[in-house]
Design an enzyme around this catalytic site. Structure first.
Site, PDB file in Angstrom:
ATOM      1  N   SER A   1      33.578  -6.937  20.693  1.00  0.00           N
ATOM      2  CA  SER A   1      32.514  -7.933  20.581  1.00  0.00           C
ATOM      3  C   SER A   1      32.853  -9.157  21.419  1.00  0.00           C
ATOM      4  O   SER A   1      32.905  -9.051  22.624  1.00  0.00           O
ATOM      5  CB  SER A   1      32.173  -8.310  19.147  1.00  0.00           C
ATOM      6  OG  SER A   1      30.873  -8.869  19.120  1.00  0.00           O
TER       7      SER A   1
ATOM      8  N   HIS B   1      33.267 -23.793  22.780  1.00  0.00           N
ATOM      9  CA  HIS B   1      32.610 -24.932  23.432  1.00  0.00           C
ATOM     10  C   HIS B   1      33.409 -26.160  23.007  1.00  0.00           C
ATOM     11  O   HIS B   1      33.666 -26.348  21.816  1.00  0.00           O
ATOM     12  CB  HIS B   1      31.146 -25.058  22.999  1.00  0.00           C
ATOM     13  CG  HIS B   1      30.392 -23.780  23.142  1.00  0.00           C
ATOM     14  ND1 HIS B   1      29.906 -23.344  24.348  1.00  0.00           N
ATOM     15  CD2 HIS B   1      30.082 -22.823  22.243  1.00  0.00           C
ATOM     16  CE1 HIS B   1      29.314 -22.176  24.178  1.00  0.00           C
ATOM     17  NE2 HIS B   1      29.415 -21.840  22.898  1.00  0.00           N
TER      18      HIS B   1
ATOM     19  N   CYS C   1      34.591  -6.257  15.337  1.00  0.00           N
ATOM     20  CA  CYS C   1      34.261  -5.126  14.482  1.00  0.00           C
ATOM     21  C   CYS C   1      35.548  -4.428  14.055  1.00  0.00           C
ATOM     22  O   CYS C   1      36.504  -4.362  14.799  1.00  0.00           O
ATOM     23  CB  CYS C   1      33.318  -4.160  15.192  1.00  0.00           C
ATOM     24  SG  CYS C   1      33.935  -3.540  16.764  1.00  0.00           S
TER      25      CYS C   1
END
Length: 126
Positions: free
Chosen positions: A68, A73, A88
Site C-alpha cells: 500500500s 506532509h 495490508c
C-alpha cells in the site's frame, strides 16, 4: 465477495506529530525516515516520490509500497508532520514504522487514529 475469496486485513494509521525538533525542511531526512519506516514495517518500496516546497518550506512525499503506502506532509514553521500509514496484513509492523519516523523527526507529542480496513475478516485492528 465470493466464499472462496481470501480475507484482506488492512490497517490504516493516521499520525499527527507535533513539536518536531528535527529539521522538517530537510528532504534527505524525510526520505530516510520513509525508507526506514517501510523497512521496519517489513514492506517493499516500489517507488518513493518527494517534493520540497523551497528553502525553509515543507516536504510532501509518498512511499508507494507493494503493500500500500506511507505518506508524509511537513510544516517546518509549525514543527508539525502529518503521516498516513496504510499496510495490508498483520505481518507488517505498522507501530514499528511509526516509531522509526518518531525517532527521526523527534516530536514532543504524537496523536494517532487507527482505522480498520478490509474484507473477509471480523476483527482487523487489535
Amino acid at each position: 465477495m465470493t466464499a472462496s475469496a481470501p480475507p484482506y486485513d488492512g490497517r490504516h494509521l493516521l499520525a499527527d506529530l507535533h513539536g518536531c525538533r528535527a529539521p522538517l525542511d530537510n528532504i534527505g531526512l524525510v526520505e530516510r525516515a520513509l525508507r526506514d519506516a517501510a523497512r521496519i514495517a517489513g514492506a517493499t518500496v516500489l517507488d518513493l516520490r518527494l517534493h520540497h516546497f523551497g528553502e525553509g518550506e515543507g516536504v510532501t512525499g509518498i512511499a508507494l509500497l507493494a503493500e500500500s503506502h506511507i505518506s508524509i506532509h511537513t510544516w517546518p514553521e509549525h514543527g508539525y508532520a502529518a503521516l498516513d500509514f496504510f499496510l495490508c496484513g498483520r505481518r507488517h509492523d505498522i507501530e514499528g514504522a511509526l516509531a522509526e519516523v518518531e525517532d527521526a523527526l523527534k516530536p514532543a507529542d504524537v496523536q494517532t487514529r487507527a482505522i480498520a480496513r478490509g474484507y473477509g475478516v471480523t476483527e482487523l485492528v487489535g
